[in-house]
Design a protein around this motif. Structure first.
Motif, mmCIF file in Angstrom:
data_model
loop_
_atom_site.group_PDB
_atom_site.id
_atom_site.type_symbol
_atom_site.label_atom_id
_atom_site.label_comp_id
_atom_site.label_asym_id
_atom_site.label_seq_id
_atom_site.Cartn_x
_atom_site.Cartn_y
_atom_site.Cartn_z
ATOM 1 N N LEU A 56 0.738 -1.374 -0.130
ATOM 2 C CA LEU A 56 -0.175 -0.042 0.001
ATOM 3 C C LEU A 56 1.056 1.241 -0.113
ATOM 4 O O LEU A 56 1.731 1.425 1.114
ATOM 5 N N TYR A 57 0.798 2.181 -0.915
ATOM 6 C CA TYR A 57 1.844 3.240 -1.293
ATOM 7 C C TYR A 57 1.144 4.291 -0.461
ATOM 8 O O TYR A 57 -0.387 4.427 -0.399
ATOM 9 N N ASP A 58 1.707 5.588 -0.161
ATOM 10 C CA ASP A 58 0.828 6.638 0.331
ATOM 11 C C ASP A 58 -0.055 7.223 -0.448
ATOM 12 O O ASP A 58 -0.671 8.099 -0.074
ATOM 13 N N THR A 59 0.098 6.940 -1.814
ATOM 14 C CA THR A 59 -0.848 7.595 -2.766
ATOM 15 C C THR A 59 -2.057 6.796 -2.547
ATOM 16 O O THR A 59 -3.282 7.471 -3.281
ATOM 17 N N GLY A 60 -2.262 5.695 -1.843
ATOM 18 C CA GLY A 60 -3.556 5.038 -1.814
ATOM 19 C C GLY A 60 -3.447 3.858 -2.860
ATOM 20 O O GLY A 60 -4.429 3.084 -2.800
ATOM 21 N N LEU A 61 -2.608 3.662 -3.714
ATOM 22 C CA LEU A 61 -2.407 2.620 -4.782
ATOM 23 C C LEU A 61 -2.219 1.195 -3.623
ATOM 24 O O LEU A 61 -1.311 1.174 -3.124
ATOM 25 N N LEU A 62 -3.066 0.346 -4.253
ATOM 26 C CA LEU A 62 -2.811 -0.905 -3.428
ATOM 27 C C LEU A 62 -2.343 -2.059 -4.496
ATOM 28 O O LEU A 62 -3.121 -2.152 -5.546
ATOM 29 N N GLU A 63 -1.438 -2.809 -4.470
ATOM 30 C CA GLU A 63 -0.971 -3.767 -5.163
ATOM 31 C C GLU A 63 -0.872 -5.033 -4.340
ATOM 32 O O GLU A 63 -0.502 -5.121 -3.395
ATOM 33 N N VAL A 64 -1.758 -6.025 -4.900
ATOM 34 C CA VAL A 64 -1.790 -7.438 -4.390
ATOM 35 C C VAL A 64 -1.299 -8.377 -5.229
ATOM 36 O O VAL A 64 -1.599 -8.530 -6.239
ATOM 37 N N PHE A 65 -0.446 -9.258 -4.636
ATOM 38 C CA PHE A 65 0.322 -10.360 -5.207
ATOM 39 C C PHE A 65 -0.184 -11.653 -5.072
ATOM 40 O O PHE A 65 -0.292 -12.054 -3.630
ATOM 41 N N LEU A 66 -0.690 -12.358 -6.135
ATOM 42 C CA LEU A 66 -1.101 -13.822 -5.555
ATOM 43 C C LEU A 66 0.009 -14.986 -6.151
ATOM 44 O O LEU A 66 0.909 -14.449 -6.655
ATOM 45 N N ARG A 67 -0.172 -16.065 -5.569
ATOM 46 C CA ARG A 67 0.806 -17.131 -6.094
ATOM 47 C C ARG A 67 0.747 -17.312 -7.778
ATOM 48 O O ARG A 67 1.677 -17.774 -8.271
ATOM 49 N N GLY A 68 -0.540 -16.739 -8.290
ATOM 50 C CA GLY A 68 -0.718 -17.078 -9.797
ATOM 51 C C GLY A 68 -2.084 -16.608 -10.085
ATOM 52 O O GLY A 68 -2.857 -16.539 -9.099
ATOM 53 N N PRO A 69 -2.488 -16.584 -11.246
ATOM 54 C CA PRO A 69 -3.697 -16.359 -11.711
ATOM 55 C C PRO A 69 -4.688 -17.456 -11.203
ATOM 56 O O PRO A 69 -4.180 -18.730 -11.078
ATOM 57 N N CYS A 70 -5.875 -17.248 -10.675
ATOM 58 C CA CYS A 70 -6.962 -18.138 -10.044
ATOM 59 C C CYS A 70 -8.290 -17.508 -10.378
ATOM 60 O O CYS A 70 -8.724 -16.558 -10.622
ATOM 61 N N LEU A 71 -9.088 -18.851 -10.167
ATOM 62 C CA LEU A 71 -10.628 -18.295 -10.364
ATOM 63 C C LEU A 71 -11.193 -18.841 -8.900
ATOM 64 O O LEU A 71 -10.768 -19.908 -8.321
ATOM 65 N N THR A 72 -12.213 -18.070 -8.471
ATOM 66 C CA THR A 72 -12.879 -18.525 -7.503
ATOM 67 C C THR A 72 -14.628 -18.148 -7.674
ATOM 68 O O THR A 72 -14.914 -17.707 -8.604
ATOM 69 N N LYS A 73 -15.573 -18.397 -6.740
ATOM 70 C CA LYS A 73 -16.960 -17.914 -7.210
ATOM 71 C C LYS A 73 -17.480 -17.086 -6.044
ATOM 72 O O LYS A 73 -17.300 -17.439 -4.874
ATOM 73 N N PHE A 74 -18.123 -16.145 -6.255
ATOM 74 C CA PHE A 74 -19.069 -15.353 -5.274
ATOM 75 C C PHE A 74 -20.404 -15.587 -5.538
ATOM 76 O O PHE A 74 -20.703 -16.885 -5.107
ATOM 77 N N ASP A 75 -21.178 -14.850 -6.457
ATOM 78 C CA ASP A 75 -22.293 -15.406 -6.908
ATOM 79 C C ASP A 75 -22.171 -15.688 -8.321
ATOM 80 O O ASP A 75 -22.857 -16.618 -8.778
ATOM 81 N N THR A 76 -21.327 -15.307 -8.848
ATOM 82 C CA THR A 76 -20.703 -15.999 -10.340
ATOM 83 C C THR A 76 -19.133 -16.037 -10.238
ATOM 84 O O THR A 76 -18.563 -15.778 -9.297
#
Length: 173
Positions: free
Chosen positions: A59-79
């Protein structure tokens, strides 16, 4: 005498450059929370917006948030939802705006999620801006961080396109 002034000026310039770089590197990150889920909670957002597979975030002081995952992935919420390896957004209280790296399946199409907003937590709703429409979902769908599937044998991109293929649509690459 001229050489001494030149050396003094050069040393002063180097020292000033070093101080600016140290200041910039210390002020560019403002992470105090221990996990992305704690950070989301502190900003009035549900902890389940990002999957359990988050490796790190900045999280940078500008408000930019970068989130790093192990790799691309799929999940389900409502879709179905597809997370790229890196997700970026501007984080403010109650919102993630200018989201990059997250898309959601709608009517057999993958649409990028642009904004995620919780206007009133008491309403129990969260708003997803997917470009063509604004979609309101129950906050209860995001109470817990989801598991994210990244099947290496089949490939995440083919998983993403699987539902399209099942109904006769094929990705054109």
């Amino acid at each position: 005498m001229a050489t001494l002034r030149h050396n003094h000026t050069l040393l002063l310039s180097l020292l000033l450059t070093l101080l600016v770089q140290i200041h910039h590197s210390k002020s560019s990150e403002l992470v105090t929370e221990s996990s992305i889920h704690d950070l989301l909670k502190s900003k009035g957002l549900p902890v389940g917006l990002f999957p359990k597979e988050v490796e790190s975030f900045t999280l940078y002081d500008t408000g930019l948030l970068e989130v790093f995952l192990r790799g691309p992935c799929l999940t389900k919420f409502d879709t179905m939802a597809f997370y790229e390896s890196t997700i970026r957004a501007n984080l403010s209280y109650g919102g993630l705006t200018g989201v990059e790296g997250l898309s959601q399946e709608e009517l057999f199409l993958w649409l990028p999620v642009k904004d995620i907003i919780v206007d009133d937590p008491k309403s129990g709703l969260i708003l997803f801006d997917i470009g063509l429409a604004h979609k309101q979902l129950s906050l209860s769908l995001f109470e817990d961080p989801p598991d994210c599937k990244s099947d290496k044998s089949e490939g995440v991109l083919s998983l993403k396109n699987k539902s399209r293929k099942e109904i006769g649509f094929h990705a054109q690459m």
